[in-house]
Each structure stands twice: as C-alpha cells, then as structure tokens.
Design an enzyme around this catalytic site. Structure first.
Site, PDB file in Angstrom:
ATOM      1  N   LYS A   6       0.828  -1.215   0.000  1.00  0.00           N
ATOM      2  CA  LYS A   6       0.000   0.000   0.000  1.00  0.00           C
ATOM      3  C   LYS A   6       0.861   1.263   0.000  1.00  0.00           C
ATOM      4  O   LYS A   6       2.035   1.243   0.332  1.00  0.00           O
ATOM      5  CB  LYS A   6      -1.000  -0.044   1.158  1.00  0.00           C
ATOM      6  N   ARG A  20      -3.576 -10.250   4.426  1.00  0.00           N
ATOM      7  CA  ARG A  20      -3.968 -10.304   3.007  1.00  0.00           C
ATOM      8  C   ARG A  20      -2.809  -9.726   2.204  1.00  0.00           C
ATOM      9  O   ARG A  20      -2.470  -8.557   2.377  1.00  0.00           O
ATOM     10  CB  ARG A  20      -5.244  -9.479   2.813  1.00  0.00           C
TER      11      ARG A  20
HETATM   12  N1  HH2 Z   1      -7.573  -3.673   0.458  1.00  0.00           N
HETATM   13  C1  HH2 Z   1      -7.772  -3.727  -0.875  1.00  0.00           C
HETATM   14  C2  HH2 Z   1      -8.771  -4.551  -1.397  1.00  0.00           C
HETATM   15  N2  HH2 Z   1      -9.520  -5.328  -0.603  1.00  0.00           N
HETATM   16  N3  HH2 Z   1     -10.064  -6.132   1.556  1.00  0.00           N
HETATM   17  C3  HH2 Z   1      -9.877  -6.092   2.871  1.00  0.00           C
HETATM   18  N4  HH2 Z   1     -10.609  -6.884   3.678  1.00  0.00           N
HETATM   19  N5  HH2 Z   1      -8.958  -5.268   3.454  1.00  0.00           N
HETATM   20  C4  HH2 Z   1      -8.174  -4.434   2.701  1.00  0.00           C
HETATM   21  O1  HH2 Z   1      -7.370  -3.654   3.273  1.00  0.00           O
HETATM   22  C5  HH2 Z   1      -8.335  -4.448   1.278  1.00  0.00           C
HETATM   23  C6  HH2 Z   1      -9.315  -5.318   0.731  1.00  0.00           C
HETATM   24  C7  HH2 Z   1      -6.952  -2.895  -1.779  1.00  0.00           C
HETATM   25  O2  HH2 Z   1      -5.853  -3.626  -2.277  1.00  0.00           O
HETATM   26  P1  HH2 Z   1      -5.797  -4.384  -3.692  1.00  0.00           P
HETATM   27  O3  HH2 Z   1      -6.836  -5.445  -3.799  1.00  0.00           O
HETATM   28  O4  HH2 Z   1      -4.412  -4.865  -3.901  1.00  0.00           O
HETATM   29  O5  HH2 Z   1      -6.025  -3.256  -4.773  1.00  0.00           O
HETATM   30  P2  HH2 Z   1      -7.275  -2.795  -5.604  1.00  0.00           P
HETATM   31  O6  HH2 Z   1      -8.357  -2.394  -4.659  1.00  0.00           O
HETATM   32  O7  HH2 Z   1      -6.731  -1.642  -6.420  1.00  0.00           O
HETATM   33  O8  HH2 Z   1      -7.725  -3.946  -6.467  1.00  0.00           O
END
Ligand code: HH2
Length: 261
Positions: A198, A238
């Site tokens: 992040k 995660r």
């Molecule tokens: N962060 C992201 C997406 N889903 N779910 C939970 N439970 N907690 C989190 O902190 C969280 C999440 C954001 O990260 P990422 O999936 O890598 O990116 P994007 O939202 O751009 O797909």
C-alpha cells in the site's frame, strides 16, 4: 493464515492487468496455493483511491470462472461491494465474503458463509481527500463493533474484522491502527490486516522529498507489517507476495519445540 490477493481487474493499484485473463488468473491462484496461501481472495473491482465503478455483469464475468476453478482446491473469498456478485460467487464456491463496504452481512447470513467487515471512511473515489478522525483507533473499533453486533444478530457465525488500512486514512492513521491492533483483537473476532504494497509503505520507503517507492519496491514494508500484525494478534494477513509472506509468518507460528534442530 495468509490470504493471497487475486485481482481480476485491469486497474488494481499493484497488479492491475496481470491476472485479467481468466486462464492467467486461475494459474496465479494455483501458484499461490502451491506457495501456501490458506485463502485466495478473488476480486473484480479495484477499490484503490480514485477507482471508478464496475457494472455488476462485468464484475461477475470477471470473477465467477476463477472462483469456480479454485474453490475445489482452496478456500475462496470474494472481494466485492455488491450483494448480487457476492451471492453469485458463493454459488460458484466462495465461502467467505470480503466486504470493504461492511454492508453485506445479510448475504453471508442467508448463505451460511463467513463475512469480513472492513472499516472505510467515505467512498473509494474520494476517501483519501483529507480524512479526519478525533481518535482513529476508537472510531474504527466502535464502527467494527457495531457491524459485528448487526451481523451477529442477523445470524452470521464467522465474522472477521479489518481496520481497512489505506481506506480513508493518512499514513499516521494507518500507523496508529497497526500500533494498537490489540484494541481490534479485543473485539473478540479474528482480525484480518491488509497492508501489502500500500501507498504508505511506498512513502515510508522513499527518501525525503521523493515520490513514493513503486509497488515493486514495497516488499520489505509489506513483510515487516505482516509480521508485526501476526505478532500482535492478527489471525490473517492479506498479501500479494504469498511465498515471501508465508516464509516470514512461519517464523511467528512455528513451535520451537517441534522445529528441526
Ligand atoms: N484492500 C484492498 C482490497 N480489498 N479487503 C480487505 N478486507 N482489506 C483491505 O485492506 C483491502 C481489501 C486494496 O488492495 P488491492 O486489492 O491490492 O487493490 P485494488 O483495490 O486496487 O484492487
């Protein structure tokens, strides 16, 4: 436990486009399973700051074949804010609803699956526009406690709580929440923490006055915060870098008495 991120999206902040093709996504899921992922989190909509919306039909098209292909081999969670998408994913084999909106517990209750409540201030499109709290740790804990009570009274048995690192939070907010993870653990539900790659880690990795380090240079911070979270009571992290995280987290969880000499 380690939850591996599988974004079937063209625009996710760290891996957008890499697993957008179904075959590539399934191959990546199988690779994460081989690397030791306990759960694979399949998402079809980016929630990065400033992300635009995706239609329900498109989100289903992106994720359902991937969920169905992986669910016989590993526990699959569905990362969505849409009830109909969550329902369809559960039908395809997902057993955990990863809900950044914290609204979808009725889907989990009806289907008898688990639910992750995550804290977010505002909406993804605007959440990083000067987020403010009087006391971020107390406000996040109070919010999650209320969500837990709602889901509990609705009959959801497996409820996870997640502070929502980066979702309407400054670097200081993120660091305070990590420092006081004990307060989340006190809610009495398993805690999920997602810091992987992040932006705040990119900013911490950069020198003074430099732009945030690119996502490919955030592994050290991702591992450090994953180990910190597990050491302070998180039940699951995660992450994008499953193999490295499994190796790091194993150091926390191996029983010294059972380790090979
Ligand atoms: N962060 C992201 C997406 N889903 N779910 C939970 N439970 N907690 C989190 O902190 C969280 C999440 C954001 O990260 P990422 O999936 O890598 O990116 P994007 O939202 O751009 O797909």
């Amino acid at each position: 436990m380690v939850m591996g991120v599988l974004n079937v999206t063209p625009d996710s902040f760290s891996d957008g486009g890499r697993w957008f093709d179904h075959d590539a996504a399934i191959a990546r899921g199988l690779e994460m399973i081989a690397q030791g992922a306990d759960v694979v989190d399949v998402g079809g909509e980016s929630t990065r700051p400033g992300a635009g919306p995706v239609s329900e039909a498109e989100e289903r098209r992106r994720i359902l074949p991937v969920v169905a292909a992986l669910a016989p081999t590993v526990r699959v969670s569905v990362d969505t804010r849409k009830a109909a998408v969550a329902e369809a994913a559960v039908e395809a084999g997902a057993t955990l609803v990863n809900d950044v909106s914290s609204m979808l517990w009725p889907v989990a209750a009806a289907a008898g699956v688990g639910w992750i409540a995550m804290h977010m201030l505002g909406e993804p499109s605007t959440m990083q526009d000067a987020p403010r709290y009087d006391d971020v740790v107390t406000e996040v804990c109070d919010f999650l406690a209320e969500r837990v009570r709602a889901a509990e009274s609705g009959g959801v048995e497996e409820i996870w709580v997640d502070p929502g690192i980066g979702f309407g939070k400054t670097m200081n907010h993120n660091l305070l929440l990590l420092r006081r993870l004990d307060r989340l653990v006190e809610l009495g539900r398993p805690v999920l923490v997602a810091t992987s790659r992040k932006n705040f880690l990119g900013r911490l990795a950069a020198g003074p006055g430099e732009p945030p380090a690119p996502v490919g240079e955030r592994l050290a911070g991702s591992l450090a915060t994953a180990v910190w979270a597990v050491a302070h009571g998180a039940a699951m992290v995660r992450v994008h870098d499953v193999a490295d995280t499994v190796q790091a987290v194993r150091l926390m969880t191996v029983d010294p008495g059972m380790a090979a000499a």
